[in-house]
Design an enzyme around this catalytic site. Structure first.
Site, short mmCIF file in Angstrom:
data_model
loop_
_atom_site.label_atom_id
_atom_site.label_comp_id
_atom_site.label_asym_id
_atom_site.label_seq_id
_atom_site.Cartn_x
_atom_site.Cartn_y
_atom_site.Cartn_z
N GLY A 71 0.70 -1.06 0.03
CA GLY A 71 -0.01 -0.30 -0.09
C GLY A 71 0.78 1.32 -0.19
O GLY A 71 2.10 1.46 -0.43
N ASP A 288 -3.72 -12.07 -1.83
CA ASP A 288 -3.13 -10.61 -1.78
C ASP A 288 -3.08 -10.21 -0.32
O ASP A 288 -3.43 -8.91 -0.22
CB ASP A 288 -4.17 -9.79 -2.64
CG ASP A 288 -3.23 -8.57 -3.41
OD1 ASP A 288 -2.11 -8.84 -3.32
OD2 ASP A 288 -4.01 -7.74 -3.99
ZN ZN Z 1 -1.19 -6.52 -7.22
#
Ligand code: ZN
Length: 395
Positions: A71, A288
């Site tokens: 992120g 993920d």
């Molecule tokens: Zn990705």
């Protein structure tokens, strides 16, 4: 800590059905599978589990996890946290592949490797990809090929971002060079050498991969595109890719906003792809985990960020079986044998004598995860974690 475990009378899915059998774990390895094993008369230190009410399956292989967080797309305060051991084990994940993401400046391969080693010591099996979203790739040695040959834990490259506003907008030649380096490095090191590809919401979808392969000796199987359930168009491009021999990955971490705005839930995507005749060995699910999931309101304004959860992998697997009636062997393949084969992990993703003792017990009546054994060690029993990361809080 490792000992002998006798799992009695389990319905084994390897991931294909082996029927009811006994399974013996000795140390870190599946020692034997057969009928009516009896170690009662020996004085070996054996733990015996009655598995009559359980499916026995391989431990899950999660092919894309942001071990050290990811992120940061909303600034420094939106960098996501590291994962902990029980994020994986309570989701049945006994093998996880760590990657960097958008940010390869404040997130580094050295930190990723250190975290992979920590998780390995704490109980699961871990591997990493060298590189990140961008090309030229970040590497440890200065070369993708050298990274794959010289660093045990590196098994591929990625996730390289294409068709995304956050990508480095790689040229066809750049993608070719990365795939070629991964291929040669993988061959020389006896590893998968796959290029994990983050596919964004851009118009081109998989076009950059076709262009990279065209006119070369590369094959589409060199690439392993993920987020292929991002929207309907991406899903359909993924089905086309499988018809050309490619493999695709669906992401299980999602938000209610994404699902309302066209994302195909991973379980539904798996069910539909199988219905369309795609081989189970060409389809995988990954979590993920610990990625950032932007949260928008219905006007598309950023409201905050959620964090991807490894736990979503188990939830999506269960959803595929319970809600979409995907046969158990096929649903299992997408989280065990298929990712292990694509990544070249020969000791993982299957139940067979001589392979690593990564084993799950799943309750037949409600498909809830009960027991997790990784490298022969019991990490979860009756749905509760027995081991945690070194600094992981009890909760
Ligand atoms: Zn990705």
């Amino acid at each position: 800590m490792n000992s002998i475990i006798l799992l009695k009378n389990a319905e084994i899915f390897a991931p294909t059905s082996l029927g009811r059998q006994d399974l013996v774990i000795a140390g870190r390895t599946i020692a034997a599978i057969g009928e009516d094993f009896n170690l009662a008369s020996s004085n070996l230190p054996v733990t015996v589990l009655d598995c009559t009410d359980y499916y026995l399956t391989p431990g899950f292989v999660d092919s894309l996890v942001h071990f050290i967080g990811g992120g940061g797309e909303g600034g420094f305060a939106t960098r996501t946290p590291e994962m902990q051991l029980t994020d994986a084990t309570l989701a049945g994940v006994t093998t996880a592949i760590g990657v960097l993401g958008t940010d390869a400046t404040t997130r580094t391969l050295t930190n990723l490797l250190a975290k992979a080693h920590a998780l390995e010591i704490e109980g699961i099996s871990t591997y990493c990809h060298t590189g990140s979203y961008e090309i030229p790739c970040r590497t440890l040695t200065g070369s993708i090929t050298d990274d794959l040959i010289l660093i045990d834990k590196f098994i591929g490259v990625g996730e390289i971002a294409i068709s995304d506003h956050r990508s480095s907008q790689p040229t066809t030649d750049e993608l070719r060079k990365v795939a070629a380096a991964a291929r040669v490095g993988g061959m020389l090191a006896g590893k998968g050498g796959v290029v994990s590809v983050h596919v964004g919401a851009g118009e081109r979808i998989l076009q950059p991969l076709y262009q990279a392969v065209s006119g070369t000796e590369l094959r589409v199987k060199q690439f392993y595109p993920t987020h292929m359930n991002r929207n309907r168009r991406v899903f359909e491009a993924g089905i086309e890719f499988t018809k050309k021999g490619g493999v695709i990955d669906f992401t299980t971490s999602t938000t209610a906003y994404d699902l309302r705005h066209g994302e195909v839930a991973a379980a539904a995507a798996l069910a539909e792809a199988l219905y369309l005749g795609v081989s189970a060995m060409q389809l995988t699910l990954s979590s993920d985990g610990n990625a950032s999931l932007p949260l928008y309101n219905d006007d598309g304004e950023l409201q905050g960020l959620q964090v991807g959860q490894v736990q979503s992998l188990y939830q999506s697997f269960r959803e595929a079986v319970v809600q979409h009636q995907v046969p158990l062997a096929n649903a299992l393949t997408s989280v065990t044998a298929a990712p292990a084969a694509i990544l070249g992990l020969k000791q993982k993703g299957q139940i067979s004598a001589g392979l690593d003792a990564d084993v799950l017990l799943i309750r037949r009546e409600d498909m809830q995860l009960d027991t997790v054994i990784a490298k022969g060690r019991m990490l979860v029993q009756r749905g509760a974690a027995l081991c945690r990361s070194t600094f992981e809080p009890e909760n």
